[in-house]
Design a protein around this motif. Structure first.
Motif, PDB file in Angstrom:
ATOM      1  N   UNK A  60       0.834  -1.204   0.000  1.00 36.93           N
ATOM      2  CA  UNK A  60       0.000   0.000   0.000  1.00 36.93           C
ATOM      3  C   UNK A  60       0.868   1.253   0.000  1.00 36.93           C
ATOM      4  N   UNK A  61       1.909   1.243   0.830  1.00 40.93           N
ATOM      5  CA  UNK A  61       2.813   2.402   0.863  1.00 40.93           C
ATOM      6  C   UNK A  61       3.441   2.623  -0.504  1.00 40.93           C
ATOM      7  N   UNK A  62       3.884   1.532  -1.126  1.00 41.57           N
ATOM      8  CA  UNK A  62       4.508   1.656  -2.449  1.00 41.57           C
ATOM      9  C   UNK A  62       3.501   2.114  -3.501  1.00 41.57           C
ATOM     10  N   UNK A  63       2.246   1.682  -3.363  1.00 42.57           N
ATOM     11  CA  UNK A  63       1.245   2.098  -4.348  1.00 42.57           C
ATOM     12  C   UNK A  63       0.703   3.488  -4.080  1.00 42.57           C
ATOM     13  N   UNK A  64       1.175   4.129  -3.038  1.00 40.38           N
ATOM     14  CA  UNK A  64       0.932   5.563  -2.899  1.00 40.38           C
ATOM     15  C   UNK A  64       2.011   6.331  -3.650  1.00 40.38           C
ATOM     16  N   UNK A  65       3.235   5.841  -3.526  1.00 42.62           N
ATOM     17  CA  UNK A  65       4.382   6.531  -4.131  1.00 42.62           C
ATOM     18  C   UNK A  65       4.458   6.292  -5.643  1.00 42.62           C
ATOM     19  N   UNK A  66       4.249   5.045  -6.053  1.00 36.93           N
ATOM     20  CA  UNK A  66       4.533   4.686  -7.445  1.00 36.93           C
ATOM     21  C   UNK A  66       3.586   5.303  -8.477  1.00 36.93           C
ATOM     22  N   UNK A  67       2.259   5.397  -8.234  1.00 43.54           N
ATOM     23  CA  UNK A  67       1.422   6.049  -9.252  1.00 43.54           C
ATOM     24  C   UNK A  67       1.857   7.482  -9.549  1.00 43.54           C
ATOM     25  N   UNK A  68       2.180   8.230  -8.502  1.00 40.79           N
ATOM     26  CA  UNK A  68       2.672   9.595  -8.718  1.00 40.79           C
ATOM     27  C   UNK A  68       4.003   9.571  -9.445  1.00 40.79           C
ATOM     28  N   UNK A  69       4.877   8.620  -9.073  1.00 38.16           N
ATOM     29  CA  UNK A  69       6.181   8.506  -9.742  1.00 38.16           C
ATOM     30  C   UNK A  69       6.017   8.172 -11.218  1.00 38.16           C
ATOM     31  N   UNK A  70       5.037   7.320 -11.539  1.00 38.60           N
ATOM     32  CA  UNK A  70       4.786   6.953 -12.928  1.00 38.60           C
ATOM     33  C   UNK A  70       4.378   8.166 -13.753  1.00 38.60           C
ATOM     34  N   UNK A  71       3.492   8.984 -13.186  1.00 38.16           N
ATOM     35  CA  UNK A  71       3.032  10.187 -13.889  1.00 38.16           C
ATOM     36  C   UNK A  71       4.197  11.164 -14.092  1.00 38.16           C
ATOM     37  N   UNK A  72       4.995  11.351 -13.044  1.00 39.16           N
ATOM     38  CA  UNK A  72       6.134  12.268 -13.145  1.00 39.16           C
ATOM     39  C   UNK A  72       7.149  11.757 -14.160  1.00 39.16           C
ATOM     40  N   UNK A  73       7.448  10.461 -14.120  1.00 38.53           N
ATOM     41  CA  UNK A  73       8.435   9.907 -15.054  1.00 38.53           C
ATOM     42  C   UNK A  73       7.948  10.019 -16.496  1.00 38.53           C
ATOM     43  N   UNK A  74       6.658   9.766 -16.709  1.00 35.33           N
ATOM     44  CA  UNK A  74       6.133   9.907 -18.076  1.00 35.33           C
ATOM     45  C   UNK A  74       6.233  11.365 -18.543  1.00 35.33           C
ATOM     46  N   UNK A  75       5.955  12.317 -17.645  1.00 36.34           N
ATOM     47  CA  UNK A  75       6.060  13.730 -18.001  1.00 36.34           C
ATOM     48  C   UNK A  75       7.495  14.088 -18.371  1.00 36.34           C
ATOM     49  N   UNK A  76       8.448  13.609 -17.568  1.00 35.23           N
ATOM     50  CA  UNK A  76       9.858  13.877 -17.855  1.00 35.23           C
ATOM     51  C   UNK A  76      10.277  13.218 -19.164  1.00 35.23           C
ATOM     52  N   UNK A  77       9.752  12.008 -19.390  1.00 37.50           N
ATOM     53  CA  UNK A  77      10.039  11.302 -20.640  1.00 37.50           C
ATOM     54  C   UNK A  77       9.511  12.102 -21.829  1.00 37.50           C
ATOM     55  N   UNK A  78       8.309  12.658 -21.659  1.00 36.45           N
ATOM     56  CA  UNK A  78       7.743  13.486 -22.730  1.00 36.45           C
ATOM     57  C   UNK A  78       8.544  14.749 -22.962  1.00 36.45           C
ATOM     58  N   UNK A  79       9.046  15.357 -21.867  1.00 37.95           N
ATOM     59  CA  UNK A  79       9.865  16.556 -22.019  1.00 37.95           C
ATOM     60  C   UNK A  79      11.153  16.241 -22.775  1.00 37.95           C
ATOM     61  N   UNK A  80      11.748  15.077 -22.471  1.00 37.26           N
ATOM     62  CA  UNK A  80      12.974  14.688 -23.178  1.00 37.26           C
ATOM     63  C   UNK A  80      12.695  14.471 -24.658  1.00 37.26           C
ATOM     64  N   UNK A  81      11.556  13.833 -24.962  1.00 38.65           N
ATOM     65  CA  UNK A  81      11.210  13.606 -26.368  1.00 38.65           C
ATOM     66  C   UNK A  81      10.981  14.937 -27.091  1.00 38.65           C
ATOM     67  N   UNK A  82      10.286  15.853 -26.422  1.00 39.84           N
ATOM     68  CA  UNK A  82      10.045  17.156 -27.035  1.00 39.84           C
ATOM     69  C   UNK A  82      11.345  17.904 -27.279  1.00 39.84           C
ATOM     70  N   UNK A  83      12.306  17.736 -26.371  1.00 40.71           N
ATOM     71  CA  UNK A  83      13.594  18.416 -26.528  1.00 40.71           C
ATOM     72  C   UNK A  83      14.377  17.872 -27.700  1.00 40.71           C
ATOM     73  N   UNK A  84      14.065  16.653 -28.136  1.00 46.34           N
ATOM     74  CA  UNK A  84      14.805  16.021 -29.231  1.00 46.34           C
ATOM     75  C   UNK A  84      13.960  15.866 -30.486  1.00 46.34           C
ATOM     76  N   UNK A  85      12.760  16.456 -30.500  1.00 45.79           N
ATOM     77  CA  UNK A  85      11.855  16.282 -31.642  1.00 45.79           C
ATOM     78  C   UNK A  85      11.414  17.631 -32.178  1.00 45.79           C
ATOM     79  N   UNK A  86      11.398  17.725 -33.501  1.00 46.57           N
ATOM     80  CA  UNK A  86      10.868  18.931 -34.130  1.00 46.57           C
ATOM     81  C   UNK A  86       9.350  18.912 -34.001  1.00 46.57           C
ATOM     82  N   UNK A  87       8.804  19.938 -33.413  1.00 49.57           N
ATOM     83  CA  UNK A  87       7.373  19.954 -33.091  1.00 49.57           C
ATOM     84  C   UNK A  87       6.502  19.936 -34.340  1.00 49.57           C
TER      85      UNK A  87
END
Length: 411
Positions: free
Chosen positions: A203-230
């Motif tokens: 339960x403790x991990x499933x409090x932390x991990x959903x938020x971590x998943x959202x943050x990691x996906x956002x960071x992943x998207x930022x990295x892709x945007x930084x390397x992709x012509x819009x």
């Protein structure tokens, strides 16, 4: 604090309700969430709240009617756990299957109406725990085999859920071996403490991990945007150079070759002035689509300037590179004509270089830009090929008009 059964139940209840609130707040205020992330957080928060309510009813079994402490408690546990699992599925782009868990939860209520099932603790335990185990294994499968973005937080969730599934199995096996007469009688058994500690951890991990998943996906998207012509969706200059240099540095053969092609639309500024910027953007997108459709697997395209595109051909020789450039330019010119009913014909000039892997990419880019400049200077709509020696010295250059028929009608 002594970790007895009532204390562990209290900790689990607090964790589930606190997790529900934390994820709800994260859902409401995290600015970088996508639709999938928002739905996932909403499902997860709701699921934790329902499971928390079920845990409260479990904890007070014996003090309230069985209709609440058994029927409602397990109904909420199955539905709440299912919604958490559905949150993972939605996050990974899969179907939520909330309806399936709702059906199973109502099936539990129906089965409880039969005395043979209602009076058999082991049958009830096996039914509920089987649902929990299978749903946990579904999450494990998705975390390791449906995680297309290869997010570390999703993999961590898979490992955590595997531990949770092991806890469910541990509880089920012990109940079937000991054949305890009631749920409350398990409170004095050591296996129950282990089981609740595992659930508390998950339960403790499933409090932390959903938020971590959202943050990691956002960071992943930022990295892709930084390397992709819009505009075109192609790698930008930095990403293109990184990919090309990566291939050159990892080439297994010191005698290997590569080719680099630079394209630049002729009189692109005139097109923008004569029509509008939207037309110019459409031309850039058209050229990008042609590159994606035409290039062979392994070739690396990119937009490296305003109307300038580049193609890196691993193991590509001069003849292959020239044919590739010619095919792309001809298709671009023809599609411009067809799209405008013959009113707009745009050509491209090309600088092309073939070199060995010992030649730095920077030197090849410089030579290709020189060829592109010469193609523009000599009348546009031409392909100028530059050959480099292994030491980077220019050997020769040759002008080749790849699509002169279109050059006379260039916009």
């Amino acid at each position: 604090m002594t970790l007895d059964i009532p204390t562990l139940f209290t900790c689990i209840m607090i964790a589930e309700f606190a997790g529900s609130v934390i994820l709800l707040v994260f859902y409401l205020f995290w600015p970088g969430r996508s639709v999938a992330c928002a739905r996932s957080l909403a499902l997860w928060s709701t699921g934790m709240f329902l499971a928390g309510c079920g845990t409260v009813l479990f904890a007070i079994r014996g003090s309230v009617p069985d209709l609440l402490s058994i029927v409602a408690a397990n109904f909420l546990l199955i539905l709440g756990t299912g919604m958490r699992r559905s949150g993972v599925a939605v996050f990974l782009g899969r179907s939520s299957h909330v309806w399936l868990f709702a059906t199973i939860a109502f099936a539990w209520i129906v089965l409880y109406q039969f005395p043979e099932f209602r009076d058999d603790l082991i049958a009830r335990v096996n039914f509920v725990q089987s649902v929990l185990i299978l749903s946990a294994l579904w999450v494990v499968w998705m975390a390791f085999f449906e995680n297309r973005e290869k997010l570390y937080s999703v993999r961590m969730l898979g490992m955590t859920t595997l531990v949770e599934a092991a806890g469910f199995m541990w509880y089920t096996v012990n109940q079937n071996i000991l054949l305890l007469p009631s749920f409350q009688s398990s409170f004095t058994e050591d296996f129950m403490s282990v089981y609740l500690l595992v659930i508390m951890f998950s339960i403790i991990m499933t409090i932390v991990l959903p938020a971590s998943m959202v943050i990691e996906r956002s960071l992943h998207g930022f990295r892709e945007q930084a390397l992709q012509d819009e505009l075109t969706g192609l790698p930008n200059r930095r990403a293109f150079l990184n990919d090309a240099e990566g291939w050159i540095s990892s080439s297994p053969s010191p005698s290997g070759m590569y080719s680099l092609i630079l394209f630049d639309m002729d009189q692109f500024k005139t097109v923008n002035e004569r029509f509008n910027q939207a037309m110019g953007d459409a031309l850039l997108q058209l050229f990008a689509r042609i590159l994606k459709d035409t290039l062979a697997e392994g070739a690396v395209p990119g937009r490296v300037g305003g109307a300038e595109f580049a193609v890196f051909l691993p193991e590509g020789n001069k003849e292959l590179a020239h044919l590739t450039a010619q095919r792309i330019c001809r298709r671009f010119g023809l599609e411009c004509q067809e799209a405008s009913g013959g009113r707009l014909i745009v050509t491209a000039s090309v600088g092309l270089v073939s070199a060995g892997v010992s030649t730095p990419l920077e030197r090849a880019m410089e030579a290709a830009e020189g060829g592109l400049h010469r193609a523009k200077k000599q009348g546009r709509a031409q392909i100028v090929t530059m050959d480099l020696a292994p030491n980077g010295r220019l050997i020769k250059d040759a002008k080749r008009a790849g699509f002169s028929v279109l050059r006379k009608k260039a916009a």
